[in-house]
Design a protein around this motif. Sequence first.
Motif, mmCIF file in Angstrom:
data_model
loop_
_atom_site.group_PDB
_atom_site.id
_atom_site.type_symbol
_atom_site.label_atom_id
_atom_site.label_comp_id
_atom_site.label_asym_id
_atom_site.label_seq_id
_atom_site.Cartn_x
_atom_site.Cartn_y
_atom_site.Cartn_z
ATOM 1 N N ASP A 70 28.306 25.186 40.111
ATOM 2 C CA ASP A 70 29.421 25.402 40.721
ATOM 3 C C ASP A 70 29.681 26.657 40.899
ATOM 4 O O ASP A 70 29.823 27.698 42.515
ATOM 5 N N HIS A 74 29.862 28.722 44.952
ATOM 6 C CA HIS A 74 31.138 29.043 45.460
ATOM 7 C C HIS A 74 30.511 30.863 45.765
ATOM 8 O O HIS A 74 31.487 31.561 46.885
ATOM 9 N N HIS A 116 31.960 17.877 43.163
ATOM 10 C CA HIS A 116 32.792 17.803 44.563
ATOM 11 C C HIS A 116 30.490 18.210 45.103
ATOM 12 O O HIS A 116 29.759 18.755 44.694
HETATM 13 ZN ZN LIG Z 1 34.270 24.461 42.748
#
Ligand SMILES: [Zn+2]
Length: 261
Positions: A70, A74, A116
Motif C-alpha cells: 500500500d 501510494h 482497495h
Molecule cells: Zn491505501
Amino acid sequence: MRTAAIVADDRGLLCTESADRRWPPGGTIPPGTPLDAHGYPANRAVRPQLLQALGEEANDFVFGHLNESDTVGHDNGPESEAARACYRATDQLVGELLDALADRWAETVVAVVSDHDMQSRNTSDPIDPLANNTQGWWDAFIPDGGAALVHLVPGVDPREAGLALERIDGVETCVLSNDSLAIVGAQPGRIFAAPMYPAGGFHGAPLTARTVALVGGGHPAVARIAHAMTVRRPHLTDWAPTIAALLGIDLGPVDGLSLLR
Ligand SMILES: [Zn+2]
C-alpha cells in the motif's frame, strides 16, 4: 475460541483489542520496529509475529495484515517497478505463511483480500466541486482521491443536485447518501482537489473499489466459497459474515452476505 490479530496498521475500527494475541502489543508499535515510509511496521517486522501466531495450534482464527505494498503503491504508483518488486516480495511472504499451515491444511481456510485497488493520476486538472457550483447547491466537500463527499445546501432538491454534480467535467458517478450528502466518484485517472496529493497511486474512485479476493485451503468449505465467488463477485462486507459462518458465530444483522449461504 482463540484469536490472533497481527497487523501493520492497527486501527480502532478493526477492534483488534478483542484478540487473545495482538501485535503490535496494546496497539503500540514497539521501539526499534522497522517501519515503511508511512510509519507502518514493515513486512519483515510483521512476518515473525504472523508465523508465530499461525504456528500456535490453539488459534482458531488469525487475522494478518501486510501494509508495505500500500505504502509503495501510494508513493511510487501501483504499476511502478518499486511497487511490482514489493508485490513479488509480499507474494513470497504469503507463500511462507501458507507453508506454515501445511500440517493443518485439511482444516484450514485462507482468504487473501485487499482493502482497495489503486490507480495513477493522469495529467488533467483536479476536480473542484466548489468551482463548478453555479446554482450554489453545495457548500463543502471532503476529497479522498477519486471520490468526494459533497454537502448539499438545506432545501436543495438532492436529485437535481446529484444530476448537476454528475455533469461536472471528470465526474463519473454520484450516489446520494441522504438529503444533504452525495458521494461523487471521478473518472479513471481523475482526482478531486485536495490540500495534498499522493505522489503515486490513489484511491476513492469507483474503479478502485475493486479488491483482491483469493480463497484456498484444504477445508471442505473452500470449494463452496470458490463456487459462490464464480457466481457473485464478493464485496468486502461479505468476508465478515462468511468467516463468522465458518466459525459458527452469529453476527446478527450485517451489511454483507455470507458466501456460504
Ligand atoms: Zn491505501
